[in-house]
Motif scaffolding. Structure first.
Motif, PDB file in Angstrom:
ATOM      1  N   ASN A  99      -4.021  20.575  -5.183  1.00  0.00           N
ATOM      2  CA  ASN A  99      -5.213  19.847  -4.760  1.00  0.00           C
ATOM      3  C   ASN A  99      -4.854  18.570  -4.037  1.00  0.00           C
ATOM      4  OD1 ASN A  99      -7.040  21.684  -6.052  1.00  0.00           O
ATOM      5  ND2 ASN A  99      -6.357  20.812  -7.989  1.00  0.00           N
ATOM      6  N   LEU A 100      -5.606  18.308  -2.984  1.00  0.00           N
ATOM      7  CA  LEU A 100      -5.556  17.044  -2.267  1.00  0.00           C
ATOM      8  C   LEU A 100      -6.909  16.405  -2.508  1.00  0.00           C
ATOM      9  CD1 LEU A 100      -4.104  15.148  -0.335  1.00  0.00           C
ATOM     10  CD2 LEU A 100      -4.960  16.532   1.558  1.00  0.00           C
ATOM     11  N   THR A 101      -6.947  15.356  -3.317  1.00  0.00           N
ATOM     12  CA  THR A 101      -8.214  14.770  -3.740  1.00  0.00           C
ATOM     13  C   THR A 101      -8.297  13.299  -3.351  1.00  0.00           C
ATOM     14  OG1 THR A 101      -7.317  14.235  -5.925  1.00  0.00           O
ATOM     15  CG2 THR A 101      -8.442  16.370  -5.690  1.00  0.00           C
ATOM     16  N   ASP A 102      -9.469  12.742  -3.590  1.00  0.00           N
ATOM     17  CA  ASP A 102      -9.703  11.319  -3.322  1.00  0.00           C
ATOM     18  C   ASP A 102      -9.301  10.941  -1.902  1.00  0.00           C
ATOM     19  OD1 ASP A 102     -10.551  10.968  -5.982  1.00  0.00           O
ATOM     20  OD2 ASP A 102      -8.478  10.695  -6.635  1.00  0.00           O
ATOM     21  N   ILE A 103      -9.643  11.792  -0.939  1.00  0.00           N
ATOM     22  CA  ILE A 103      -9.317  11.493   0.455  1.00  0.00           C
ATOM     23  C   ILE A 103     -10.137  10.287   0.900  1.00  0.00           C
ATOM     24  CG2 ILE A 103      -9.463  12.324   2.833  1.00  0.00           C
ATOM     25  CD1 ILE A 103      -8.848  15.142   1.748  1.00  0.00           C
ATOM     26  N   PHE A 123      -7.107   3.505   5.639  1.00  0.00           N
ATOM     27  CA  PHE A 123      -6.173   4.040   4.642  1.00  0.00           C
ATOM     28  C   PHE A 123      -5.669   5.439   5.005  1.00  0.00           C
ATOM     29  CE2 PHE A 123      -5.595   4.517  -0.266  1.00  0.00           C
ATOM     30  CZ  PHE A 123      -4.277   4.100  -0.168  1.00  0.00           C
ATOM     31  N   GLU A 124      -6.563   6.376   5.331  1.00  0.00           N
ATOM     32  CA  GLU A 124      -6.211   7.770   5.669  1.00  0.00           C
ATOM     33  C   GLU A 124      -5.223   8.333   4.648  1.00  0.00           C
ATOM     34  OE1 GLU A 124      -7.800   9.556   7.788  1.00  0.00           O
ATOM     35  OE2 GLU A 124      -8.851   7.973   8.863  1.00  0.00           O
ATOM     36  N   ASN A 125      -5.663   8.388   3.394  1.00  0.00           N
ATOM     37  CA  ASN A 125      -4.807   8.705   2.255  1.00  0.00           C
ATOM     38  C   ASN A 125      -5.436   9.793   1.397  1.00  0.00           C
ATOM     39  OD1 ASN A 125      -2.532   7.678   0.369  1.00  0.00           O
ATOM     40  ND2 ASN A 125      -4.321   7.716  -0.954  1.00  0.00           N
ATOM     41  N   GLY A 126      -4.596  10.558   0.715  1.00  0.00           N
ATOM     42  CA  GLY A 126      -5.063  11.523  -0.271  1.00  0.00           C
ATOM     43  C   GLY A 126      -4.073  11.627  -1.411  1.00  0.00           C
ATOM     44  N   HIS A 127      -4.576  12.055  -2.576  1.00  0.00           N
ATOM     45  CA  HIS A 127      -3.752  12.228  -3.774  1.00  0.00           C
ATOM     46  C   HIS A 127      -3.429  13.708  -3.970  1.00  0.00           C
ATOM     47  CE1 HIS A 127      -5.602   8.319  -4.593  1.00  0.00           C
ATOM     48  NE2 HIS A 127      -4.531   8.093  -5.335  1.00  0.00           N
ATOM     49  N   VAL A 128      -2.172  14.009  -4.218  1.00  0.00           N
ATOM     50  CA  VAL A 128      -1.708  15.379  -4.420  1.00  0.00           C
ATOM     51  C   VAL A 128      -1.541  15.631  -5.914  1.00  0.00           C
ATOM     52  CG1 VAL A 128       0.166  17.018  -3.971  1.00  0.00           C
ATOM     53  CG2 VAL A 128      -0.512  15.365  -2.198  1.00  0.00           C
ATOM     54  N   GLY A 129      -2.085  16.747  -6.386  1.00  0.00           N
ATOM     55  CA  GLY A 129      -1.906  17.175  -7.768  1.00  0.00           C
ATOM     56  C   GLY A 129      -1.715  18.689  -7.792  1.00  0.00           C
ATOM     57  N   TYR A 130      -0.968  19.182  -8.765  1.00  0.00           N
ATOM     58  CA  TYR A 130      -0.639  20.604  -8.749  1.00  0.00           C
ATOM     59  C   TYR A 130      -0.173  21.098 -10.112  1.00  0.00           C
ATOM     60  CZ  TYR A 130       3.833  18.251  -7.984  1.00  0.00           C
ATOM     61  OH  TYR A 130       4.898  17.400  -8.085  1.00  0.00           O
ATOM     62  N   GLU A 155      -3.933  18.659  10.764  1.00  0.00           N
ATOM     63  CA  GLU A 155      -5.334  19.091  10.817  1.00  0.00           C
ATOM     64  C   GLU A 155      -6.291  18.041  10.259  1.00  0.00           C
ATOM     65  OE1 GLU A 155      -6.103  21.824  12.463  1.00  0.00           O
ATOM     66  OE2 GLU A 155      -3.956  22.181  12.745  1.00  0.00           O
ATOM     67  N   LEU A 156      -5.900  17.395   9.170  1.00  0.00           N
ATOM     68  CA  LEU A 156      -6.783  16.402   8.557  1.00  0.00           C
ATOM     69  C   LEU A 156      -6.548  14.996   9.104  1.00  0.00           C
ATOM     70  CD1 LEU A 156      -6.639  17.613   4.836  1.00  0.00           C
ATOM     71  CD2 LEU A 156      -8.288  18.223   6.626  1.00  0.00           C
ATOM     72  N   GLY A 157      -5.413  14.788   9.758  1.00  0.00           N
ATOM     73  CA  GLY A 157      -5.124  13.489  10.352  1.00  0.00           C
ATOM     74  C   GLY A 157      -4.827  12.392   9.347  1.00  0.00           C
ATOM     75  N   LEU A 158      -4.358  12.766   8.160  1.00  0.00           N
ATOM     76  CA  LEU A 158      -4.034  11.752   7.166  1.00  0.00           C
ATOM     77  C   LEU A 158      -2.709  11.063   7.504  1.00  0.00           C
ATOM     78  CD1 LEU A 158      -5.091  13.505   3.841  1.00  0.00           C
ATOM     79  CD2 LEU A 158      -6.372  11.862   5.221  1.00  0.00           C
ATOM     80  N   HIS A 159      -2.583   9.835   7.061  1.00  0.00           N
ATOM     81  CA  HIS A 159      -1.386   9.037   7.303  1.00  0.00           C
ATOM     82  C   HIS A 159      -0.445   9.033   6.099  1.00  0.00           C
ATOM     83  CE1 HIS A 159       1.191   5.711   8.465  1.00  0.00           C
ATOM     84  NE2 HIS A 159       0.866   5.078   7.359  1.00  0.00           N
ATOM     85  N   ARG A 160      -1.015   9.180   4.916  1.00  0.00           N
ATOM     86  CA  ARG A 160      -0.230   8.978   3.697  1.00  0.00           C
ATOM     87  C   ARG A 160      -0.729   9.896   2.600  1.00  0.00           C
ATOM     88  NH1 ARG A 160      -1.060   5.650  -0.757  1.00  0.00           N
ATOM     89  NH2 ARG A 160       0.807   4.756  -1.662  1.00  0.00           N
ATOM     90  N   LEU A 161       0.209  10.418   1.806  1.00  0.00           N
ATOM     91  CA  LEU A 161      -0.118  11.175   0.598  1.00  0.00           C
ATOM     92  C   LEU A 161       0.551  10.473  -0.567  1.00  0.00           C
ATOM     93  CD1 LEU A 161       0.485  14.844   1.793  1.00  0.00           C
ATOM     94  CD2 LEU A 161      -1.661  13.558   1.763  1.00  0.00           C
ATOM     95  N   GLN A 162      -0.104  10.515  -1.715  1.00  0.00           N
ATOM     96  CA  GLN A 162       0.526   9.969  -2.905  1.00  0.00           C
ATOM     97  C   GLN A 162       0.404  10.963  -4.052  1.00  0.00           C
ATOM     98  OE1 GLN A 162      -2.223   6.379  -2.626  1.00  0.00           O
ATOM     99  NE2 GLN A 162      -2.058   6.628  -4.841  1.00  0.00           N
ATOM    100  N   LEU A 188       4.300   9.717   0.472  1.00  0.00           N
ATOM    101  CA  LEU A 188       4.899  10.302   1.664  1.00  0.00           C
ATOM    102  C   LEU A 188       4.111   9.798   2.849  1.00  0.00           C
ATOM    103  CD1 LEU A 188       6.934  12.298   2.956  1.00  0.00           C
ATOM    104  CD2 LEU A 188       5.169  14.053   2.726  1.00  0.00           C
ATOM    105  N   ILE A 189       4.768   9.082   3.737  1.00  0.00           N
ATOM    106  CA  ILE A 189       4.121   8.604   4.967  1.00  0.00           C
ATOM    107  C   ILE A 189       4.225   9.736   5.986  1.00  0.00           C
ATOM    108  CG2 ILE A 189       4.123   6.864   6.789  1.00  0.00           C
ATOM    109  CD1 ILE A 189       3.427   5.769   3.985  1.00  0.00           C
ATOM    110  N   LEU A 190       3.093  10.159   6.532  1.00  0.00           N
ATOM    111  CA  LEU A 190       3.050  11.312   7.427  1.00  0.00           C
ATOM    112  C   LEU A 190       3.243  10.928   8.894  1.00  0.00           C
ATOM    113  CD1 LEU A 190       0.040  13.151   5.765  1.00  0.00           C
ATOM    114  CD2 LEU A 190       2.485  13.456   5.325  1.00  0.00           C
ATOM    115  N   HIS A 191       2.897   9.705   9.251  1.00  0.00           N
ATOM    116  CA  HIS A 191       3.051   9.216  10.623  1.00  0.00           C
ATOM    117  C   HIS A 191       3.864   7.930  10.590  1.00  0.00           C
ATOM    118  CE1 HIS A 191      -0.802  11.500  10.910  1.00  0.00           C
ATOM    119  NE2 HIS A 191      -0.175  11.989  11.945  1.00  0.00           N
TER     120      HIS A 191
END
Length: 180
Positions: A84-88, A93-100, A126-133, A176-179
């Motif tokens: 899951n990618l939640t709390d986008i 910020f362009e951020n989302g939280h990864v859980g699995y 596709e989503l254009g996010l900058h950062r995942l945590q 993880l910084i995506l850009h």
């Protein structure tokens, strides 16, 4: 277009649908003991088909509004994990939280690594996010290994961060910084 990608010949990562309630309930029932040390304390009703039938629509709605991307790993029609990618959060910020989590029968095969790698590409392109945590319990070395293998960096330590297995537990924080 729904998110859907093959991870191996027999395992697919795909977007959650409203028809997955029964299969998700069965996956949680099968993995109850396996997930107990890593999950919040669950009410007994959580392990029933009825509970998931009543609540799955909220996750599907989050997917449709762009607030989250709930996905499942599926093998031979059986759900064997969730990613899951939640709390986008959009804007600056362009951020989302990864859980699995992964079915106990499928661990140690690199499936979650491949699944998160696919999610990272989708989140960036596709989503254009900058950062995942993501966060893990300090003693969850397997999960930390998955994250670092993909390129997540440890960025901190959060005391009493989440209530897991009935106790407020510390967590290690990753990003993880995506850009760049």
């Amino acid at each position: 277009m729904p998110f859907d990608t093959a991870l191996t010949d027999d395992v697919t990562l795909r977007e959650l649908t409203k028809d997955d309630a029964v299969a998700i309930a069965h996956a949680y029932m099968r993995n109850r003991e396996h997930l107990a040390p890593w999950d919040p304390a669950r009410p007994e009703a959580f392990y029933t088909e009825e509970w998931h039938k009543e609540r799955l629509w909220a996750q599907v709605l989050e997917n449709s509004t762009g607030r989250a991307l709930h996905t499942v790993l599926e093998s031979d029609g059986e759900i064997v994990g969730c990613l899951n990618l939640t709390d986008i959060v959009r804007g600056a910020f362009e951020n989302g939280h990864v859980g699995y989590w992964l079915d106990s029968r499928f661990t140690g095969r690199g499936l979650m690594t491949r699944a998160i790698e696919a999610l990272v590409v989708h989140a960036r392109d596709e989503l254009g996010l900058h950062r995942l945590q993501a966060v893990t319990l300090p003693h969850n070395e397997a999960s930390q290994a998955v994250l670092t293998r993909i390129g997540f960096e440890r960025i901190g330590f959060a005391p009493s961060y989440l209530e897991i297995a009935g106790e407020w537990q510390d967590h290690v924080m990753f990003q993880l910084i995506l850009h760049r």
